[in-house]
Scaffold this active site. Sequence first.
Site, mmCIF file in Angstrom:
data_model
loop_
_atom_site.group_PDB
_atom_site.id
_atom_site.type_symbol
_atom_site.label_atom_id
_atom_site.label_comp_id
_atom_site.label_asym_id
_atom_site.label_seq_id
_atom_site.Cartn_x
_atom_site.Cartn_y
_atom_site.Cartn_z
ATOM 1 N N HIS A 124 57.092 68.749 98.451
ATOM 2 C CA HIS A 124 57.853 69.203 97.523
ATOM 3 C C HIS A 124 57.547 67.921 96.262
ATOM 4 O O HIS A 124 58.273 66.886 96.265
ATOM 5 C CB HIS A 124 59.442 69.257 97.774
ATOM 6 N N GLU B 142 53.746 72.061 95.267
ATOM 7 C CA GLU B 142 55.085 72.320 94.222
ATOM 8 C C GLU B 142 55.035 73.749 94.011
ATOM 9 O O GLU B 142 54.063 74.330 93.454
ATOM 10 C CB GLU B 142 55.043 71.291 93.031
ATOM 11 N N ASP C 260 60.931 66.717 100.759
ATOM 12 C CA ASP C 260 61.751 66.251 99.871
ATOM 13 C C ASP C 260 62.596 67.428 98.936
ATOM 14 O O ASP C 260 62.330 67.622 97.766
ATOM 15 C CB ASP C 260 61.322 65.357 98.728
HETATM 16 C C1 LIG Z 1 63.716 66.353 94.870
HETATM 17 S S1 LIG Z 1 62.256 67.223 94.110
HETATM 18 C C2 LIG Z 1 60.747 66.461 94.394
HETATM 19 C C3 LIG Z 1 60.671 65.115 94.057
HETATM 20 C C4 LIG Z 1 59.399 64.294 94.454
HETATM 21 N N1 LIG Z 1 59.093 64.369 95.689
HETATM 22 C C5 LIG Z 1 59.544 62.757 93.878
HETATM 23 O O1 LIG Z 1 59.976 62.252 94.888
HETATM 24 O O2 LIG Z 1 59.181 62.172 92.914
HETATM 25 C C6 LIG Z 1 61.865 68.923 94.895
HETATM 26 C C7 LIG Z 1 61.038 69.787 94.373
HETATM 27 O O3 LIG Z 1 60.651 70.636 95.231
HETATM 28 C C8 LIG Z 1 60.499 71.946 94.467
HETATM 29 N N2 LIG Z 1 60.659 73.110 95.508
HETATM 30 C C9 LIG Z 1 61.769 73.843 95.623
HETATM 31 N N3 LIG Z 1 61.849 74.644 96.465
HETATM 32 C C10 LIG Z 1 60.446 74.583 97.207
HETATM 33 C C11 LIG Z 1 59.714 75.299 98.124
HETATM 34 N N4 LIG Z 1 60.490 76.055 98.641
HETATM 35 N N5 LIG Z 1 58.550 75.039 98.508
HETATM 36 C C12 LIG Z 1 57.873 73.977 97.645
HETATM 37 N N6 LIG Z 1 58.651 73.130 96.875
HETATM 38 C C13 LIG Z 1 59.830 73.323 96.506
HETATM 39 C C14 LIG Z 1 61.185 71.822 93.324
HETATM 40 O O4 LIG Z 1 60.739 72.738 92.434
HETATM 41 C C15 LIG Z 1 61.174 70.420 92.969
HETATM 42 O O5 LIG Z 1 60.229 70.098 92.094
#
Ligand SMILES: C[S@@+](CC[C@H](N)C(=O)[O-])C[C@H]1O[C@@H](n2cnc3c(N)ncnc32)[C@H](O)[C@@H]1O
Length: 288
Positions: A41, A127, A173
């Site tokens: 994520h 992402e 995440d």
């Molecule tokens: C908490 S943020 C990530 C922050 C990043 N890991 C950082 O520490 O800089 C979570 C991300 O997961 C993405 N996301 C949400 N659901 C998802 C899924 N089912 N599969 C992949 N990515 C997803 C969201 O769009 C968001 O950008």
Amino acid sequence: MNYRHAYHAGNHADVLKHVVLARAIGHLARKDKPFRVIDAHAGIGLYSLASDEAGKTLEWRDGLGRLYDGAGGRLVLDDETAETLLSPWRDMVEAVNSRGQGLEWYPGSPELSVLLTRPDDRLVFNELHPEDHETLAGLYTREKRVRVTQTEATIAVKANLPPPERRGIVLIDPPFERRDDDVRALAMLQQGYKRFATGCFMLWYPVTGDGLSQRLVEAARQSGIARMLQVELMVRPAAMSGGLAGSGLIIVNPPWPLAEELPGLMPALSERLRQGGASWTVDWLAGE
Ligand SMILES: C[S@@+](CC[C@H](N)C(=O)[O-])C[C@H]1O[C@@H](n2cnc3c(N)ncnc32)[C@H](O)[C@@H]1O
């Protein structure tokens, strides 16, 4: 998908997650052999603190903003050991900003990983959000070590494990937008672990007072996964509908000496980030 990390980048939870991630990557890089970072994520990689999103919540001011002054100078922790443990993260924050000016940028997990890895290491950033994926992919078009994908995180974890290097770190995440996200997150960790039992996994979780964190930690404890460390930082006591009072990481196979050094970081970090009665935990959920 409503969640956008741009509203939250650099908040107290990001500081904890990224300080620990930076140390873990640094420890993996002590050995010559290459490794892989898999960020399931990934978000957009690099965040502008001047964006409308950041300006709307100003969450970063009670995270990153407590560790830097208005001119971008370090506000060092009172404890020297703890301050030293911040160094890899601080160096990367400073690497994406101009010297002698106030901070303008905050490096997310992809940017930290890119900056902390070596020419032979490889990185996979996944992402799902279309716009955020496009921004992320745009940031790394010239970085040959990076592959950016846009699939469900569960699929990304399965598809990329085990990595060919047989060494690596997997960051899980999720945004925790849905009620069952704790169950889905733990399932992802278990599926990943099944394929790559020697890998380091970091699963982030929020503490908000709705019981999710306790359920998740208890389920992790019962999961049968070995060598699992928990680190949690509460900036204030959790209350129902009281927002993000804290956050934690469940770390499988923490690279040595992460588990031993975290207790030296947490007292001074929690003191700096506290918004009321702060507390912290570093605890093995499962041993060898
Ligand atoms: C908490 S943020 C990530 C922050 C990043 N890991 C950082 O520490 O800089 C979570 C991300 O997961 C993405 N996301 C949400 N659901 C998802 C899924 N089912 N599969 C992949 N990515 C997803 C969201 O769009 C968001 O950008």
